[in-house]
Write an enzyme that holds these catalytic residues in place. Structure first.
Site, mmCIF file in Angstrom:
data_model
loop_
_atom_site.group_PDB
_atom_site.id
_atom_site.type_symbol
_atom_site.label_atom_id
_atom_site.label_comp_id
_atom_site.label_asym_id
_atom_site.label_seq_id
_atom_site.Cartn_x
_atom_site.Cartn_y
_atom_site.Cartn_z
ATOM 1 N N ASP A 80 0.833 -1.204 0.000
ATOM 2 C CA ASP A 80 0.000 0.000 0.000
ATOM 3 C C ASP A 80 0.865 1.251 0.000
ATOM 4 O OD1 ASP A 80 0.691 -0.821 2.710
ATOM 5 O OD2 ASP A 80 -0.628 0.780 3.430
ATOM 6 N N GLU A 137 0.154 -0.973 5.945
ATOM 7 C CA GLU A 137 1.232 -0.393 6.765
ATOM 8 C C GLU A 137 1.094 1.113 6.899
ATOM 9 O OE1 GLU A 137 5.166 1.351 7.802
ATOM 10 O OE2 GLU A 137 3.939 1.687 6.013
#
Length: 370
Positions: A80, A137
């Site tokens: 991400d 994250e």
């Protein structure tokens, strides 16, 4: 041919695969785009390693896992990014020059994922080495933390493929705590009878000063976002401010949490409620010392130059793995600059060098074959 020579010969392959992965925009909250990025990474890893990863889904959020043998080495990364869909369309072109790749998410941290896979491939994809790629994250890993800790708990060491601005490895990271301090007062007309109200904004001002004073030494305590009131002629009945705190040690983090949760109102009639707490434990430098020594020995052997180590305030998923006692070394990803900023880039010449460093470190950590 040395391992570095072999990986240098594959530089263009790494550039192509990095660009392909970056062309799939993958902001943390877009599960559809994240699924596309996961599929792309799975295809790349399967091609390079000859091993199909496990697709793990929790609450609809995907992760990829190439499982290492118990007691092996786990490479850790995330797919991400902080960039919303559409950023790529307005990003300055060309995305690739003779020296750099510049596109959303390349530095943090898709280039690191690619050269991590190439490092594993250069070793013949040993069963003792695996990789976990998560997709949350950048928003604090609320879903993937249990998975990270479970998979890391099976490993003897974790190598984190987060980026490095100047090639320095991260032997320590501060722990992160996040709080919301909510204040309730009593609203009245600001012009007619303000003395009958309880001004939540005034209480907020007092609390902000008290909280900021908790910071000292390596502990930073920073009030950030604040809100108060409803209209310009009303004594505010509600207010709130957020706090970002970074601690060097777990003890420091625990003491701060005790102080935060003990906050009490200054103004008669006001109420103070504290929400939140530690999000990531500190990654303390002593637990990375052996891995850092091995990385430096590897760099000398490969003629990669000296390796610096730094302790930084930013956190990563390596905080979780270090927090459960697994030796963890961070910052083994791309060399470049401007993480989370316009123009982020990765240096092309460093792709094979970092891959060689990761491969050499894995080789030193795994037991001899046979």
């Amino acid at each position: 041919m040395t391992p570095l020579d072999e990986l240098t010969a594959r530089t263009e392959d790494m550039v192509r695969d990095t660009l392909d992965l970056c062309l799939v925009e993958s902001p943390s909250h877009d599960l559809g785009r994240l699924a596309e990025a996961v599929e792309q990474a799975a295809e790349l890893g399967t091609r390079l390693l000859g091993r199909t990863p496990q697709l793990i889904e929790e609450q609809g959020r995907p992760a990829l896992y190439w499982e290492p043998a118990r007691g092996g080495v786990l490479l850790l990364g995330h797919l991400d990014t902080v960039w919303p869909v559409g950023t790529l369309a307005r990003w300055p072109k060309p995305l690739r020059t003779s020296t750099t790749i510049s596109c959303p998410g390349v530095f943090d941290m898709k280039a690191g994922i690619v050269h991590g896979l190439y490092a594993m491939a250069a070793l013949g994809a040993p069963p003792g080495c695996g990789m976990l790629l998560t997709t949350d994250e950048e928003i604090g890993s609320p879903t993937s933390r249990p998975l990270i800790e479970k998979t890391a708990g099976r490993a003897a060491a974790v190598l984190v493929l987060e980026a490095s601005a100047d090639g320095a490895l991260k032997s320590g990271r501060k722990g992160v705590s996040q709080y919301a301090v909510r204040i309730s007062g009593r609203a009245v007309h600001a012009g007619l009878e303000p003395e009958k109200g309880v001004n939540a904004l005034m209480e907020l001002t007092a609390q902000v000063g008290a909280v900021a004073a908790f910071g000292s030494g390596g502990l930073t305590v920073t009030p950030t976002l604040a809100t108060a009131g409803t209209t310009a002629n009303t004594v505010p009945a509600e207010a709130c401010f957020h706090v970002d705190a970074r601690a060097t040690t777990r003890a420091e983090q625990d003491v701060l949490h005790t102080r935060m949760t003990a906050l009490s109102p200054v103004l008669p009639g006001a109420r103070v409620t504290v929400e939140g707490g530690p999000n990531r434990p500190p990654m303390e430098s002593d637990q990375a010392a052996h891995l850092l020594d091995l990385a430096r020995a590897t760099a000398r052997h490969l003629a990669l130059g000296s390796i610096r180590a730094v302790h930084v305030g930013g956190a990563s998923d390596g905080n979780f793995t270090a927090g459960i006692g697994i030796p963890t070394l961070d910052g083994l990803g791309a060399v470049g600059a401007y993480a989370h900023a316009e123009g982020e880039y990765a240096v092309i010449a460093e792709l094979p060098r970092r891959a060689a460093l990761v491969a050499g470190l894995i080789a030193r950590l795994l037991p001899p074959a046979g």
